[in-house]
Design an enzyme around this catalytic site. Sequence first.
Site, PDB file in Angstrom:
ATOM      1  N   CYS A   1      -5.747  -3.618   8.739  1.00 21.69           N
ATOM      2  CA  CYS A   1      -6.636  -2.453   8.672  1.00 21.69           C
ATOM      3  C   CYS A   1      -8.100  -2.859   8.567  1.00 21.69           C
ATOM      4  O   CYS A   1      -8.986  -2.028   8.765  1.00 21.69           O
ATOM      5  CB  CYS A   1      -6.248  -1.554   7.504  1.00 21.69           C
ATOM      6  SG  CYS A   1      -5.992  -2.415   5.959  1.00 21.69           S
TER       7      CYS A   1
ATOM      8  N   ASN B   1       2.669  -4.912   8.163  1.00 25.13           N
ATOM      9  CA  ASN B   1       1.747  -5.905   8.716  1.00 25.13           C
ATOM     10  C   ASN B   1       1.497  -7.092   7.793  1.00 25.13           C
ATOM     11  O   ASN B   1       1.249  -8.199   8.252  1.00 25.13           O
ATOM     12  CB  ASN B   1       0.425  -5.247   9.122  1.00 25.13           C
ATOM     13  CG  ASN B   1      -0.278  -4.575   7.960  1.00 25.13           C
ATOM     14  OD1 ASN B   1       0.345  -3.903   7.146  1.00 25.13           O
ATOM     15  ND2 ASN B   1      -1.587  -4.736   7.887  1.00 25.13           N
TER      16      ASN B   1
ATOM     17  N   GLU C   1      -4.273   3.215   0.503  1.00 23.04           N
ATOM     18  CA  GLU C   1      -5.037   2.227   1.262  1.00 23.04           C
ATOM     19  C   GLU C   1      -4.627   2.415   2.717  1.00 23.04           C
ATOM     20  O   GLU C   1      -3.522   2.074   3.109  1.00 23.04           O
ATOM     21  CB  GLU C   1      -4.735   0.815   0.745  1.00 23.04           C
ATOM     22  CG  GLU C   1      -5.743  -0.223   1.180  1.00 23.04           C
ATOM     23  CD  GLU C   1      -5.494  -0.689   2.605  1.00 23.04           C
ATOM     24  OE1 GLU C   1      -6.232  -0.228   3.516  1.00 23.04           O
ATOM     25  OE2 GLU C   1      -4.585  -1.491   2.803  1.00 23.04           O
TER      26      GLU C   1
END
Length: 476
Positions: A285, A156, A251
């Site tokens: 996220c 992403n 993460e």
Amino acid sequence: MTKDHKDAPMLIAGAWRSSKNQHPIVDPYRGDTVGASAQATLSDLEDAIAAARKGADAMAAMPGHERQNRLQKVAGRLAAEKSEIAKLLSRESGKAVRDSQGEIDRAVDTFSLSAGEAIRIEGRHVPLDGSAMGAGRYAFLLRFPVGVVAAITPFNAPVNLTAHKVAPALAAGNAIVLKPPPQTPLAIQRMIEIVQEVGFPEGALNVVHGGAEIGKALVAHPGVDFITFTGSTQAGTAIKAGSGLKRVALELGGNGVTIVHSDADITAAATACARNSMRLAGQSCISVQTVLVERSRFDAFVAILLDKVKELKLGDPLDPATDVGTLIDEAAAKRVESWVDDARKNGAKVLTGGVRHGAAHEPTVLVDVKPQMEVVCNEVFGPVVSILPYDDLSEVVDFTNRSRFGLQCGIFTASNQTTFDLVRKLKTGGIIVNGTSTWRTDQLAYGGVRDSGMGREGPRYAIEDMTDQRLVVFNL
């Protein structure tokens, strides 16, 4: 620099290596093939880790000022090639080119910040005269590179999130074995080439491409000393389970809660939430996914946000006027579509959007949602925002802390008292005051709690993770 077709070979012991097994990289907007990556075998992985073990010795011997100088050169080269790298990134990911350019700017910052930290790695004096046993002795905690870092990065924000692994690892004096995302390795490839060109030792950076089998073998390998991963909670859970006693930094996902209190600037809050729920097609996220608005301001907030979302342009990622490009592929867009359809069938109201076009999904605003719906309780990772009213701040705290995620949240309020009440009670990795959950700058200590991960990114904090403390005691 950029050609119509760019290959991403492996990098092992300073040499590029191809493979019979090539994975095609497809532009999700146009549907054409823009490149291919050379898929590693387990034998290739063994070679990469062996090279990294040798490279780790050379990196540990390199003075900090030399590491600083090389990392700063990488930053300069990335800045000079921003336009071409951003175009390549948009082609392979479907990301709007304005967002791709912003990502390259951030990768420049990440390398530059890491360069500065390379000469600020320090230990501390531990006073021993607090006990009779320690009196007359001197103790110091010193920091040394861990050795070999394994890094696995997502699709992403591939360039900057890879920079957040590679730059701190090299700044700390480590070698690294990198597994880029299968969907978006091409812009990363150019960054890797630049790192090689500025003159790090052979084996300092090694790259293997592949899927789950290579990733699983990488994290389990005894030649790896530290693992850093950004990606889904599901994959992070598997990595932690398969890593043995190695330290890990994970993460992971989030569900982007942002809170709008009754005393907030509604226009500012709605404008920020509209943009930050849809930028990157929601594939972040910390994307704004769920907005909790105090009931007396709910209708006004929804009206403004809806107008702002309707202004966003969905279209060709290479068009500078495009605000929202595609998702990473059509399968991802179909999943988002199915979640929205499921919410609608169960009583949610779609105020705008809700329609898929191939790999793209229209920016979508939902109300009348329920906490148990997928679009609320799980990570949408698409251009969808749900808006819920609340009557009391205790509801906000309960909603946020009951979630399995705890990455970042945003708070809009004019009250210091409200701010500090929420800061004390909300259990998340970060709280952005008068901003959305989406805000991040690259020197921050960034990370989450619960299913959102462990450890913190940001060059200074990553370097702490990528170094070992060594106690030295002088008996004098």
